[in-house]
Scaffold this motif. Structure first.
Motif, PDB file in Angstrom:
ATOM      1  N   VAL A  82       0.866  -1.180   0.000  1.00  0.00           N
ATOM      2  CA  VAL A  82       0.000   0.000   0.000  1.00  0.00           C
ATOM      3  C   VAL A  82       0.902   1.229   0.000  1.00  0.00           C
ATOM      4  CG1 VAL A  82      -1.756   1.282   1.278  1.00  0.00           C
ATOM      5  CG2 VAL A  82      -1.838  -1.216   1.214  1.00  0.00           C
ATOM      6  N   THR A  94     -11.246   1.404   7.565  1.00  0.00           N
ATOM      7  CA  THR A  94     -11.324   2.029   6.244  1.00  0.00           C
ATOM      8  C   THR A  94     -10.148   1.588   5.384  1.00  0.00           C
ATOM      9  OG1 THR A  94     -12.451   3.931   7.207  1.00  0.00           O
ATOM     10  CG2 THR A  94     -11.502   4.215   5.020  1.00  0.00           C
ATOM     11  N   THR A  95      -8.961   1.526   5.981  1.00  0.00           N
ATOM     12  CA  THR A  95      -7.780   1.039   5.264  1.00  0.00           C
ATOM     13  C   THR A  95      -7.995  -0.398   4.802  1.00  0.00           C
ATOM     14  OG1 THR A  95      -6.314   2.486   6.538  1.00  0.00           O
ATOM     15  CG2 THR A  95      -5.314   0.570   5.479  1.00  0.00           C
ATOM     16  N   VAL A 119      -8.467   8.336   5.708  1.00  0.00           N
ATOM     17  CA  VAL A 119      -7.124   7.770   5.576  1.00  0.00           C
ATOM     18  C   VAL A 119      -6.294   8.770   4.793  1.00  0.00           C
ATOM     19  CG1 VAL A 119      -5.721   5.860   4.709  1.00  0.00           C
ATOM     20  CG2 VAL A 119      -7.995   5.397   5.641  1.00  0.00           C
ATOM     21  N   LEU A 170      -1.931   5.817   0.427  1.00  0.00           N
ATOM     22  CA  LEU A 170      -3.376   5.563   0.346  1.00  0.00           C
ATOM     23  C   LEU A 170      -4.159   6.722   0.961  1.00  0.00           C
ATOM     24  CD1 LEU A 170      -5.677   3.487  -0.271  1.00  0.00           C
ATOM     25  CD2 LEU A 170      -5.398   2.694   2.087  1.00  0.00           C
ATOM     26  N   GLY A 209      -9.082   5.151  11.191  1.00  0.00           N
ATOM     27  CA  GLY A 209      -8.912   4.735   9.810  1.00  0.00           C
ATOM     28  C   GLY A 209      -8.503   3.296   9.612  1.00  0.00           C
ATOM     29  N   LYS A 210      -8.483   2.489  10.691  1.00  0.00           N
ATOM     30  CA  LYS A 210      -8.055   1.088  10.581  1.00  0.00           C
ATOM     31  C   LYS A 210      -8.950   0.309   9.617  1.00  0.00           C
ATOM     32  CE  LYS A 210      -8.666  -0.105  14.872  1.00  0.00           C
ATOM     33  NZ  LYS A 210      -9.386   1.055  15.386  1.00  0.00           N
ATOM     34  N   VAL A 254      -1.316   6.703   3.882  1.00  0.00           N
ATOM     35  CA  VAL A 254      -0.855   5.498   4.582  1.00  0.00           C
ATOM     36  C   VAL A 254      -0.072   4.608   3.627  1.00  0.00           C
ATOM     37  CG1 VAL A 254      -1.672   3.318   5.566  1.00  0.00           C
ATOM     38  CG2 VAL A 254      -2.608   5.487   6.382  1.00  0.00           C
ATOM     39  N   TYR A 281     -10.738   4.753  -3.482  1.00  0.00           N
ATOM     40  CA  TYR A 281      -9.547   5.311  -2.840  1.00  0.00           C
ATOM     41  C   TYR A 281      -8.665   5.949  -3.894  1.00  0.00           C
ATOM     42  CZ  TYR A 281      -7.185   1.240  -4.828  1.00  0.00           C
ATOM     43  OH  TYR A 281      -6.683   0.306  -5.701  1.00  0.00           O
TER      44      TYR A 281
END
Length: 602
Positions: free
Chosen positions: A305, A354-355, A329, A308, A351-352, A332, A365
């Protein structure tokens, strides 16, 4: 006299001591019976205990032990006509509650005896705003005017650290996160300062820092009002932190009771010892690091990733223009190698999830997400479908994740059917093998989800995630709702499957003790950005960012001898990821302080 009488300012004990006067609640020989197709059976049998003013009594045990049915009996909320108090007595002071009519019980319920329920979404009215429900509860039991009740409601929301409390009054339950809804329930129960507060798993869905603050809030209430608390939980760390006395229940019966020190230091029955042994403890993960075989070389990443971003527009004003934007987010970046567990930790709204959803292709995204060597941004629909075979998710609530109308064997086979893999017999054989591998039997494939326990349903979800033999499994709060002993077995199963299949995990949790026991690397998120990332040892043995240190310090230690004197509550509101359009958040730069340990400037 309150429980805090005689203590010096700033030196209050961690757990207020109970008043030595008469009990505020007395339960004698309580038996709760439930009527079923095969007749009536007792789900709580011959239970007796008393509760002093200012005392915290913890009732612990696995699901089905009778903890919640006991609390519903005290509240007069047993589901009628299936369940009833068939024997025994429940006395609030000198008042017998079992013979009280519903009208008189309504005057007591919520006022003198209040309850915080485990699942807030089923406890809050979905068609009424948060403010209306909270204000109505206050007005029903007080003589406050409408404006005074509204001010009291706002103060109650602020007390449980709900940001922008005044504007939250207009919101509906579905507009809040699970942690926020639970805080509303706690605020509703605490607003009237009851004599007895029954808290049924009140912190299960909360972040570890909010949990610490809520527990400190309960202690403050006891110190100021002498409120007696019945705390129902499977978190033995919370028991050690809060309890004066502990009752251990199993199959509807009390198997052991005693002071919190006696239960933890000198348990008398095997079941209590098994519960305590299953508790994840900080430090044991690092001590057992050698149990996992070391990788001889760093293989290519399963997923990468890069930069992001996930943002959501908020419409407002008369014409519904976009005036504000949620920066869920922001920039990230991380990678996950085969056979590796990377954990994302942080408070609700950081944002955990959502990531994770962006990585699984469930959200739009910007940035780069590569699975294997393929960047998802440049793929067509069919190619994306093929790539998503390599990424599967295990969700927090297994019951909500499984279609109740389908047999569990069909549910596990469904991904194979969608991707047109194998013949019907080959699919059946693979599903049977998966059931055996996760500790279930093949003959259980014909059952429906409601016929299994919570831990068994989560095992079914794990089998479903493994059906396509993915390279990466995203576990989003996958063990947070499970009993501690079931949680330990599921975590052990995840480790065994990782060693066997080489699957990588993106593990999302607010339980830092669990994270410390299962992770290889940890990324700490705050307001949509990573503020610290490193190996498990770097994060837990040498946390460098203040936010990381606060998360770790907030973990309750399952040892009453190591109780914290106080947990420092924040007096300011939680920062919000919402910004006006054109006002981006400050970009954090991660600096390598050695051996890949990345820390944001602070």
């Amino acid at each position: 006299m309150t429980a805090a009488a005689g203590t010096k300012p700033g030196a209050a004990p961690a757990a207020p001591q109970p008043d030595t006067g008469g009990p505020v609640l007395t339960v004698s020989g309580l038996t709760v019976s439930v009527r079923g197709d095969d007749g009536e059976r007792a789900v709580v049998a011959d239970l007796s205990f008393s509760l002093a003013r200012g005392e915290t009594l913890c009732i612990a045990g696995e699901s089905g032990s009778g903890k919640s049915m006991t609390s519903l009996a005290v509240m007069g909320l047993l589901p009628q006509p299936q369940a009833r108090v068939s024997a025994g007595s429940i006395r609030l002071g000198d008042l017998e509650l079992t013979t009280l009519g519903e009208r008189r019980m309504q005057a007591i319920r919520g006022n003198r005896v209040a309850m915080i329920f485990q699942e807030p979404m089923t406890s809050l009215n979905p068609v009424l705003s948060i403010g209306r429900q909270l204000i109505e509860a206050i007005e029903a039991h007080t003589d406050l005017s409408g404006s005074e009740a509204r001010a009291s409601a706002i103060e109650a929301l602020k007390a449980v650290r709900i940001p922008e409390a005044e504007s939250r009054l207009k919101q509906f339950p579905h507009e809040l996160s699970g942690g926020m809804r639970q805080r509303v329930m706690i605020a509703m129960a605490l607003a009237l300062k009851p004599d007895v507060l029954i808290a049924d798993e009140p912190t299960t869905a909360l972040d570890v820092t909010v949990q610490g603050e809520v527990l400190e809030l309960l202690r403050d209430l006891q110190r100021e009002q002498g409120t007696a608390v019945i705390l129902i939980t499977h978190d033995m760390g919370v028991v050690a932190e809060m309890a004066n006395r502990v009752i251990i229940m199993r199959n509807g019966r009390m198997v052991e009771q005693g002071s919190v020190a006696d239960i933890f230091e000198r348990p008398q029955v095997d079941y209590t010892r098994e519960l305590l042994a299953a508790v994840p403890k900080m430090g044991t993960g690092r001590a057992n690091a050698a149990a996992k075989p070391a990788e001889p070389a760093k293989p290519a990443a399963v997923a990468q990733v890069r930069d992001l971003h996930v943002r959501f527009d908020l419409h407002g004003g008369f014409f519904g223009r976009v005036t504000r934007r949620v920066h869920a987010v922001e920039g990230v970046s991380f990678s996950i190698a085969p056979n590796e567990t990377l954990s994302l930790v942080g408070e609700s709204g950081c944002g955990k999830s959502t990531t994770a959803k962006a990585l699984a292709g469930l959200l739009p995204y910007s940035g780069d997400i590569a699975v294997g060597e393929r960047n998802l941004a440049g793929l067509g629909r069919d190619e994306r479908k093929a790539v998503r075979r390599d990424i599967q998710m295990i969700f927090q609530d297994p019951y909500a994740s499984l279609d109740p109308r389908m047999r569990v064997g069909e549910l596990v086979a469904e991904p194979l059917l969608i991707h047109n893999i194998g013949t019907p017999k080959e699919r059946t054989d693979r599903v049977a093998a998966l059931f055996e591998r996760v500790g279930l039997s093949a003959d259980q494939m014909e059952r429906y989800p409601h016929e299994f326990s919570g831990g068994q349903r989560q095992r079914i979800c794990i089998a479903r995630a493994l059906a396509l033999r993915p390279k990466l499994i995203i576990a989003d709060e996958s063990v947070s709702a499970l009993d501690v002993s079931v949680q330990a077995r599921v975590l052990q199963l995840l480790k065994e499957l990782q060693n066997e299949f080489g699957v990588a995990y993106l593990f999302i949790s607010h339980d830092m003790a669990v994270v410390e026991n299962i992770s290889d690397r940890v990324a700490v998120m705050y307001l949509g950005q990573i503020v610290e990332m490193g190996t498990r040892d770097q994060i837990f043995a040498n946390p460098r960012h203040p936010y990381t240190r606060r998360l770790i310090e907030a973990v309750p230690v399952p040892d009453p001898a190591r109780r914290r004197p106080r947990f420092a509550r924040l007096h300011s509101e939680i920062a919000s990821p919402v910004r006006r359009v054109g006002d981006p958040p400050a970009k954090l730069d991660l600096r390598d302080i050695g051996d890949g340990h990345l820390v944001a400037a602070h």
